[in-house]
Enzyme design. Structure first.
Site, PDB file in Angstrom:
ATOM      1  CB  THR A  76      72.762-124.484 -67.497  1.00  0.00           C
ATOM      2  OG1 THR A  76      72.629-123.168 -66.958  1.00  0.00           O
ATOM      3  CG2 THR A  76      73.997-124.537 -68.379  1.00  0.00           C
ATOM      4  CG  ASP A 135      67.550-119.197 -66.302  1.00  0.00           C
ATOM      5  OD1 ASP A 135      67.740-119.379 -65.089  1.00  0.00           O
ATOM      6  OD2 ASP A 135      68.421-118.753 -67.063  1.00  0.00           O
ATOM      7  CB  SER A 136      66.657-122.850 -62.076  1.00  0.00           C
ATOM      8  OG  SER A 136      67.937-122.327 -61.780  1.00  0.00           O
ATOM      9  CG  ASP A 163      71.335-119.446 -61.293  1.00  0.00           C
ATOM     10  OD1 ASP A 163      72.540-119.686 -61.032  1.00  0.00           O
ATOM     11  OD2 ASP A 163      70.988-118.711 -62.229  1.00  0.00           O
ATOM     12  CD  GLN A 189      74.999-111.756 -42.961  1.00  0.00           C
ATOM     13  OE1 GLN A 189      76.051-111.381 -43.480  1.00  0.00           O
ATOM     14  NE2 GLN A 189      74.146-110.914 -42.405  1.00  0.00           N
TER      15      GLN A 189
END
Length: 316
Positions: free
Chosen positions: A11, A55-56, A88, A252
């Site tokens: 970005t 874009d990553s 990202d 998680q």
């Protein structure tokens, strides 16, 4: 002092297009020249640019390998590195560099932006300025500089999808650095792993399929390391164990980590040879698993790597 800037895309260097923001050559380079002329950056630098910029979201281990190759190539002729990267997968790349690079004698600082430099109010200028300042003072190792904070490369995670303060890192006593008498890079190559999360009513056949197709599995468990017993997960884990497919278990939950054996509902993981990922982030666990797969084909040697705290990826 001379800093090597490795620009991968993301970005920070994007422009608005009809289909959304996309990387554009020259955006970061132009801003760095402006900052140097204005005195925001006082250090000399040169820029190495990926071709094509990405874009990553499209980043792969091949991109990690390219970044490491640039660090190795320029390590002796510069005083540090700033890596500009999309947010990202920035945490994945920071962890991958932390594991893959040994013997760094210079700091490597990753940064990026949540709003492109081409937009008013971008955070990119501040992050670039802070990253350059961090390289001047940080010890050898891999770090992320974002929103005023210098974060541990193997402990960092993206915690917010829109805020400028988008990254967090849990504390550790270990620096993001692997000791070695000389610099070397362990490249990732074409190793393959999958991240699988347990969920109520999950189809454990998918884990069995992963055991057949992937070289390794990161298993995201509930809480401190529990998993559902009654839906075939045990047989899937046994299949992975029999085939020498390492299963690295992490929580998680964003904080706290796991401790296998705490609950009976998690004993199956120990019974089937799962490796305790402690409080590693999922990004670090995935990168570390790929690292172990790249280092050796021997299942026991891989297990030993995964059970060792290599660069502060879990709290001591």
């Amino acid at each position: 002092m001379v800093i090597c800037v490795i620009h991968t895309g993301g970005t920070i260097g994007m422009i608005a297009t009809e289909s959304g923001y996309a990387p554009q050559n020259g955006v970061v380079e132009t801003e760095l020249k402006r900052m140097r002329a204005s005195g925001d950056i006082r250090t000399d630098f040169w820029v190495v640019t990926a071709a094509p910029l990405i874009d990553s979201a499209n980043a792969t281990p091949a991109d990690w390998d390219w970044i490491m190759s640039q660090i190795v190539a320029h390590h002796d002729v510069c005083d540090g590195f700033v890596v500009t990267h999309g947010t990202d997968t920035l945490a994945f790349t920071a962890a991958a560099l932390s594991f893959g690079l040994q013997g760094l004698s210079k700091p490597v600082v990753l940064t990026g932006a949540m709003l492109a430099l081409t937009e008013d109010g971008s955070d990119g200028c501040r992050n670039l300025k802070d990253a350059f300042a961090a390289v001047e003072t940080a010890p050898p190792g891999v770090f992320v500089q974002f929103a005023g904070g210098l974060l541990h490369g193997a402990r960092v995670r993206k915690s917010h999808s829109t805020d400028f303060d988008a990254f967090k890192a849990s504390p550790t006593d270990r620096p993001p650095h692997r000791q070695s008498p000389r610099l070397s890079a362990q490249y990732y190559g074409e190793v393959s792993a999958i991240i699988a999360a347990v969920a109520p009513g999950m189809n454990a056949d998918l884990v069995s399929l992963a055991a057949e197709r992937a070289q390794g599995i990161v298993l995201r468990c509930y809480g401190s390391g529990t998993v559902p017993e009654g839906l075939g997960l045990r047989s899937a884990m046994q299949r992975a164990q029999a085939q020498g497919v390492p299963v690295l278990a992490v929580s998680q939950c964003a904080e706290g980590g796991i401790s296998l054996g705490t609950y009976a509902a998690g004993s199956m993981l120990e019974d089937t040879g799962a490796i305790d990922g402690r409080d590693m982030t999922v990004e670090a666990a995935y990168a570390k698993l790929l690292h172990a797969l790249a280092v050796t084909d021997d299942p026991q040697a891989r297990r030993a790597i995964l059970q060792e705290n290599l660069c502060g990826e879990w709290a001591t």
